[in-house]
Design a protein around this motif. Structure first.
Motif, PDB file in Angstrom:
ATOM      1  N   PHE A 102      -9.681  41.018  -3.038  1.00  0.00           N
ATOM      2  CA  PHE A 102      -9.144  40.910  -1.764  1.00  0.00           C
ATOM      3  C   PHE A 102      -7.726  40.583  -1.755  1.00  0.00           C
ATOM      4  N   ASN A 106     -10.221  35.090  -1.671  1.00  0.00           N
ATOM      5  CA  ASN A 106     -11.555  34.763  -1.420  1.00  0.00           C
ATOM      6  C   ASN A 106     -12.178  34.215  -2.470  1.00  0.00           C
ATOM      7  N   PRO A 109     -14.121  28.009  -2.488  1.00  0.00           N
ATOM      8  CA  PRO A 109     -13.060  26.767  -2.879  1.00  0.00           C
ATOM      9  C   PRO A 109     -14.029  25.639  -3.219  1.00  0.00           C
ATOM     10  N   TYR A 152      -9.869  23.638  -9.354  1.00  0.00           N
ATOM     11  CA  TYR A 152     -10.427  24.087  -8.442  1.00  0.00           C
ATOM     12  C   TYR A 152      -9.454  25.156  -7.780  1.00  0.00           C
TER      13      TYR A 152
ATOM     14  N   GLY B 182     -14.143  35.777   4.899  1.00  0.00           N
ATOM     15  CA  GLY B 182     -13.719  36.427   3.656  1.00  0.00           C
ATOM     16  C   GLY B 182     -14.690  35.879   2.697  1.00  0.00           C
ATOM     17  N   GLN B 183     -15.387  34.761   2.781  1.00  0.00           N
ATOM     18  CA  GLN B 183     -16.288  34.056   1.859  1.00  0.00           C
ATOM     19  C   GLN B 183     -17.567  35.064   1.737  1.00  0.00           C
ATOM     20  N   ALA B 186     -16.563  38.359   0.153  1.00  0.00           N
ATOM     21  CA  ALA B 186     -16.655  38.262  -1.360  1.00  0.00           C
ATOM     22  C   ALA B 186     -18.054  38.061  -1.945  1.00  0.00           C
ATOM     23  N   ARG B 200     -25.750  29.122  -1.134  1.00  0.00           N
ATOM     24  CA  ARG B 200     -24.707  28.735  -2.460  1.00  0.00           C
ATOM     25  C   ARG B 200     -23.378  28.777  -1.784  1.00  0.00           C
ATOM     26  N   ILE B 201     -22.955  29.637  -0.947  1.00  0.00           N
ATOM     27  CA  ILE B 201     -21.418  29.860  -0.676  1.00  0.00           C
ATOM     28  C   ILE B 201     -21.221  29.338   0.548  1.00  0.00           C
ATOM     29  N   PRO B 204     -22.707  25.039   1.578  1.00  0.00           N
ATOM     30  CA  PRO B 204     -21.923  23.935   0.911  1.00  0.00           C
ATOM     31  C   PRO B 204     -20.429  23.694   1.580  1.00  0.00           C
ATOM     32  N   GLN B 205     -20.000  24.962   1.956  1.00  0.00           N
ATOM     33  CA  GLN B 205     -18.654  24.673   2.606  1.00  0.00           C
ATOM     34  C   GLN B 205     -18.687  24.367   4.064  1.00  0.00           C
ATOM     35  N   ARG B 281     -14.292  17.719  -1.630  1.00  0.00           N
ATOM     36  CA  ARG B 281     -14.022  18.246  -2.769  1.00  0.00           C
ATOM     37  C   ARG B 281     -13.653  19.750  -2.957  1.00  0.00           C
ATOM     38  N   GLY B 282     -12.536  20.004  -3.415  1.00  0.00           N
ATOM     39  CA  GLY B 282     -12.074  21.199  -3.680  1.00  0.00           C
ATOM     40  C   GLY B 282     -11.251  21.822  -2.309  1.00  0.00           C
ATOM     41  N   ASN B 283     -11.232  20.919  -1.403  1.00  0.00           N
ATOM     42  CA  ASN B 283     -10.591  21.405  -0.026  1.00  0.00           C
ATOM     43  C   ASN B 283      -9.424  20.555  -0.110  1.00  0.00           C
ATOM     44  N   ARG B 285      -6.183  18.828  -2.572  1.00  0.00           N
ATOM     45  CA  ARG B 285      -6.003  18.811  -3.965  1.00  0.00           C
ATOM     46  C   ARG B 285      -5.977  17.314  -4.505  1.00  0.00           C
TER      47      ARG B 285
END
Lengths: 265, 312
Positions: A102, A106, A109, A152, B182-183, B186, B200-201, B204-205, B281-283, B285
């Motif tokens: 994409f 995507n 994260p 990440y 978009g998540q 994907a 799973r996607i 968690p977000q 986490r991951g969101n 840096r």
């Protein structure tokens, strides 16, 4: 570079139509993509390139015409003379043969790069973790990001993220790869690294359909270029011919504006 | 600019030696003084008014029945929140369903339980036997006496849990909608099924958006459990009420209950802080340092003597 004509087309679009309400986006697209071929879709924004690409893996349902991928109608089961709409999970299963990249990457994260890569093989193909990790690592090496397995996505540059996204799609060992403007969200200096990965992939014999504004890539890597405008295929042919010597006036005008922009920048 | 900088008069040379007089903020001093005076008066009255009964507070703070009440309060909070979260996720997913009947049912549930006071709901559950003396659930052979089945405790759990489910479903729904489309695309393009994508996607977000208000809801729930004292569940407030009904030491025992509520909510607030950090986490840096880490860094980098000097 002429299109290698092999027995069965990988993608066979037969007068595909798509509308959003009264807005007709695709007005009967015919296109065949053969195994090993690299086809670039070019054209002004709003011409329906991305919509068409998304019809190939059924992210969009078609409103008219038929899309065949690998000899099967996308989204339907053909029994006798009737088409039975597939359940969502059946559609998902057939999508594993088609990888997609994409514009906005995507990536997931909340997962590391490695976790991003092994997620689908683990969930969809029920692979053992060791198998999935081994393939993920070899693909990361191929896209030149072996050292980023535990990072990440947010910690990576746009170019690196897109290369991870390509590796993630390849983890499902697809027979066809779709690219939806893979370099449009990137800073200019990061475009090259992504295009190089795509070029390597093309050279390895992968069948690819690429929506792109990178005319140099289209000219040098694609076997065939398809110019779309207003929901129609206006012109198509061998990449170098279409880009260096377009016949249709719309194509000429589009290429003139795009190429002058590239020259100016 | 150039004209000024090229001038070499005595004023320019003396630029460094001016005495800087800081602006005075009389308003700040006045308001601070007023607040300190009011606070001092308040504290004075708190510690000198014998009706507060601090000796009684001290006596009952570690009373056994108060302790049992705390355990009931904590248990009730945990169970109700657990039910609320599970129902919240289910109804949030239902609200986003493609099926209009499922969607409407979820909306009706949320609307009903958010639209009526939880106190009324609790009383309803408590008096369920008046509505359905015998519960069969339509299953032949099942014959339950509502009076035995609906104890004050079950009424409290049902009332609080179902009510919380309605609020949680809105929180979870907001969380799910906050995740970029978009998540999902994907995941779909990779052949991951809808249920797997959600689990799973997306969820968690969504957690990053769901956790902070859920923490608030948990703290709110801890306080809301006090309501079930009206249907005589022996939680913290009711335990205090039982004691002062005998001894008439109303105020000291309400203080005892309040102090315990305050202590537990404070602990929960700290827990929420660390939970939020984990789901960030991951969101980001780099995660921001915790107050504890900040304190240690401050001590490590600030020499005590340098602080005393106070120059710069």
């Amino acid at each position: 570079m002429t299109a290698p004509v092999l027995a069965e087309p990988m993608v066979n679009a037969d007068s595909i139509c798509k509308n959003y309400g009264s807005n007709e986006v695709l007005k009967g697209i015919d296109l065949k993509v053969y195994p090993g071929e690299v086809v670039c879709l070019i054209g002004p924004s709003g011409s329906g390139k991305s919509t068409f690409l998304r019809c190939i893996n059924h992210l969009e349902t078609v409103d008219g015409g038929r899309m065949w991928v690998n000899g099967k109608i996308v989204g339907y089961d053909l029994k006798g003379s009737k088409l039975y709409e597939q359940s969502h999970n059946d559609v998902c299963r057939s999508r594993t043969e088609v990888g997609m990249v994409f514009q906005q990457f995507n990536l997931f994260p909340h997962m590391t790069v490695l976790e991003n890569l092994i997620e689908a093989p683990r969930l969809v193909r029920k692979e053992k973790k060791a198998t999935a990790v081994a393939r993920a690592k070899s693909l990361l090496e191929k896209v030149g990001l072996s050292d980023k397995a535990d990072a990440y996505p947010r910690q990576l540059s746009g170019g690196q993220q897109q290369r991870v996204a390509i590796a993630r799609a390849l983890c499902m060992e697809p027979r066809l790869m779709l690219f939806d403007e893979p370099t449009s969200a990137l800073d200019p200096e990061l475009v090259g690294e992504v295009l190089k990965v795509m070029k390597d992939l093309a050279n390895s014999g992968m069948t690819m359909v690429v929506v792109t504004h990178e005319m140099n890539f289209a000219r040098d890597v694609a076997d065939r270029v398809v110019f779309m405008a207003d929901g129609y295929v206006v012109e198509q042919g061998p990449a170098r011919d279409v880009i260096t010597n377009p016949q249709n006036d719309r194509t000429k005008a589009f290429l003139a504006s795009v190429l002058s922009e590239t020259a100016a920048s | 600019m150039t004209a000024v900088s090229t001038r070499n008069g005595p004023e320019a040379k003396a630029a460094d030696s001016y005495t800087v007089v800081k602006a005075k903020h009389p308003g700040r001093w006045l308001s601070a003084a007023a607040i300190i005076v009011v606070a001092a008066l308040l504290l004075h009255s708190v510690f000198t008014n014998p009706n507060f009964g601090w000796d009684v507070v001290g006596l009952y703070l570690r009373d056994v029945s108060i302790g049992r009440g705390i355990l009931v309060t904590l248990g009730l909070t945990a169970i109700s929140m657990a039910i609320g979260i599970v129902l919240g996720v289910i109804f949030a997913v239902m609200r986003l369903s493609a099926n209009p009947v499922v969607r409407t049912a979820a909306f009706a549930y949320v609307n009903f339980f958010r639209g009526t006071p939880v106190l009324v709901q609790l009383l309803f559950w408590f008096n369920l036997a008046a509505l359905y003396p015998v519960i069969t659930l339509g299953i032949p052979g099942l014959h339950l006496d509502a009076n035995q089945l609906i104890t004050p405790m079950t009424a409290a759990i049902l009332g609080l849990g179902l009510n919380q489910g309605a609020y949680m479903s809105e929180i979870v729904r907001a969380g799910i909608l906050s995740v970029d489309h978009g998540q999902t695309e994907a995941a779909e393009a990779l052949g991951i099924t809808r249920m797997q994508t959600m689990r799973r996607i997306v969820l968690p977000q969504a957690m990053r958006v769901i956790i902070p208000p859920t923490g608030n809801e948990t703290i709110g729930m801890l306080k809301t459990t006090a309501l079930v004292s009206v249907i005589s569940v022996p939680e913290l407030l009711y335990s205090a009420q039982i004691i002062y009904a005998r001894s008439f030491e109303t105020i000291p025992l309400l203080i005892v209950a309040s102090l315990w509520y305050l202590l537990i909510t404070s602990i929960l607030t700290i827990g929420q802080y660390y939970l939020e950090r984990r789901f960030a986490r991951g969101n980001q840096r780099n995660l921001p340092p915790t107050p504890w880490q900040k304190l240690r860094r401050f001590i490590a980098t600030h020499d005590a003597l340098a602080l005393k000097g106070g120059t710069r």
